[in-house]
Design an enzyme around this catalytic site. Structure first.
Site, PDB file in Angstrom:
ATOM      1  N   THR A  35      33.975  32.424  41.887  1.00 18.79           N
ATOM      2  CA  THR A  35      33.127  33.347  43.597  1.00 18.79           C
ATOM      3  C   THR A  35      33.325  31.595  44.577  1.00 18.79           C
ATOM      4  OG1 THR A  35      31.855  34.514  42.181  1.00 18.79           O
ATOM      5  CG2 THR A  35      31.248  33.847  43.998  1.00 18.79           C
ATOM      6  N   GLN A 110      39.513  40.911  38.734  1.00 20.64           N
ATOM      7  CA  GLN A 110      38.264  41.071  38.627  1.00 20.64           C
ATOM      8  C   GLN A 110      37.309  41.947  39.139  1.00 20.64           C
ATOM      9  OE1 GLN A 110      34.999  38.329  37.848  1.00 20.64           O
ATOM     10  NE2 GLN A 110      34.921  38.707  35.308  1.00 20.64           N
ATOM     11  N   TYR A 192      25.658  41.683  34.857  1.00 14.24           N
ATOM     12  CA  TYR A 192      25.080  42.117  35.842  1.00 14.24           C
ATOM     13  C   TYR A 192      25.236  43.688  34.882  1.00 14.24           C
ATOM     14  CZ  TYR A 192      26.744  37.866  38.228  1.00 14.24           C
ATOM     15  OH  TYR A 192      26.245  36.652  38.839  1.00 14.24           O
ATOM     16  N   ARG A 345      36.747  25.255  36.770  1.00 10.65           N
ATOM     17  CA  ARG A 345      35.932  24.115  38.061  1.00 10.65           C
ATOM     18  C   ARG A 345      37.552  23.382  38.857  1.00 10.65           C
ATOM     19  NH1 ARG A 345      30.432  23.256  34.776  1.00 10.65           N
ATOM     20  NH2 ARG A 345      31.631  24.255  33.274  1.00 10.65           N
TER      21      ARG A 345
END
Length: 410
Positions: A35, A110, A192, A345
């Site tokens: 994100t 996704q 979520y 990352r």
């Protein structure tokens, strides 16, 4: 700052080709969903994103997974996140898919519904209620924000659930049929909406979607079955996080252990697979990671039971480049011939990550402070390939490239 490399990775399964559903990958390195909030205010993908994904697809040949993408306005919404519920959004993504394919890699989208993790004020701005599996807030801050916005949480009705199912179907059609993605991945991890139904701490329903493990898993499995009616199974995938303790989810501290809950889900996925409907892959977040952070303590959970149930392709994600010598990565990718490793990352700060790993080159350390800079290019497309100048820093914040604003692609 750079990170020591391991030159032996090139001799592992990591760089062997593998068949994933209907696509062939040149290696087993996956760009995990990241994100980054570089979309427009109306949730349309931008030119900055085109460059970002395109750069990471070069000299790769593997699989990239998009940042989590909203299936509808009701799916929650964060400012400047991506959407895939309308034609304009799909057309913008189509340009990025084409670039990724032109650069020789494959692409999975996704699909995301935030549920109680959403911004209740932003939902209200779009005229949408604040919904979850049950009327339970994930935190005191969330409760405060909802009350201040005048949009307090409520349990989704059966009609709401039916609408969610259609939203997933619409988003899947836009992603696969319009934008041209190779695969869609259901985000059922990290607290979520799907996870809110799965977990007993967040689901206190007394109807057919609550109570037993079978009932709590019903919503997720109904969506999967709905999608299987319209698309080949090898176009579909799912992400799960059995051990994550994030956004009110308790992982191994749950009143029902995740092996019981998720063992049932993996069994149901495998049961469908044996009937000819095997998903392209299942992505699992390791216990070493919770949400967007590493877990500092040593984790003793052994996830080997997952592979004993699910016999298909497995993507494993979770701090695989953080241990010296990458022992966890080498162990897991070599354990069988169906495991892929997702990296997050370090894909941010190393657009040529696949090249660096294969050639034993040092990695550039990421800069967490730039992860969510919404309205500029700093720390997004300002990282360099190996050997280029200024490879150790994310950006000169005053440069023209760093302050470049995102422009919608459609």
């Amino acid at each position: 700052m750079t990170v020591e490399q391991n030159p032996e990775l090139s001799h592992t399964n990591l760089f062997k080709p593998i068949q994933v559903g209907s696509i062939t990958l040149a290696n087993r390195i996956v760009e995990a969903p990241l994100t980054r909030y570089r979309n427009t205010s109306d949730f349309v993908a931008t030119d900055l994103m085109l460059q970002n994904y395109g750069d990471r697809a070069k000299n790769n040949g593997g699989l990239l997974i998009t940042e989590a993408t909203f299936i509808s306005e009701q799916a929650g919404l964060y400012e400047d996140g991506p959407g895939i519920w309308n034609e304009r959004q799909a057309q913008a993504w189509k340009k990025i898919v084409q670039k990724v394919h032109e650069n020789g890699s494959k692409f999975s989208m996704q699909l995301w519904n935030l549920g109680r993790a959403a911004d209740p004020a932003l939902l209200k701005k779009f005229g949408k209620p604040f919904l979850s599996s049950s009327a339970l807030y994930m935190s005191e801050d969330s409760e405060k924000a909802a009350k201040e916005a005048g949009n307090e949480i409520r349990a989704a009705t059966i009609d709401d659930i039916e609408k969610f199912k259609q939203d997933y179907l619409n988003a899947a059609r836009n992603a696969l049929d319009v934008a041209g993605f190779d695969i869609i991945e259901l985000h059922a991890a990290h607290g979520y909406l799907f996870d809110q139904f799965l977990q007993p701490e967040s689901n206190q329903r007394t109807d057919k979607y609550g109570g037993s493990i079978e009932n709590r898993a019903r919503f997720l499995l109904e969506v999967i079955d709905l999608l299987l009616e319209s698309f080949p199974a090898d176009k579909l995938a799912i992400r799960l996080s059995p051990y994550a303790q994030f956004q009110g989810i308790k992982g191994a501290d749950s009143i029902i252990h995740p092996i019981a809950t998720f063992g049932y889900i993996f069994s149901e996925l495998e049961r469908r697979a044996k009937k000819g409907k095997r998903l392209a892959y299942v992505s699992v977040v390791e216990a070493r990671v919770s949400g967007n952070s590493d877990v500092p303590s040593v984790i003793s959970h052994n996830p080997s039971w997952i592979g004993e149930i699910w016999k298909g392709i497995l993507i494993r994600a979770g701090s695989y480049l953080s241990d010296k010598g990458y022992k966890n990565l080498i162990r897991d990718v070599n354990a069988d011939d169906r495991t892929l490793i997702a990296i997050g990352r370090y894909f941010i700060s190393n657009p040529d990550l696949v090249y660096r790993l294969k050639n034993g080159l040092e990695l550039t350390k990421y800069d967490r402070s730039t992860f969510y800079d919404r309205h500029d290019n700093i720390g997004y497309n300002t990282w360099k390939n190996y050997g280029d100048s200024d490879k150790s820093s994310s950006a000169n914040p005053d440069s023209d490239d760093a302050i470049r604003k995102p422009i919608p692609l459609a």
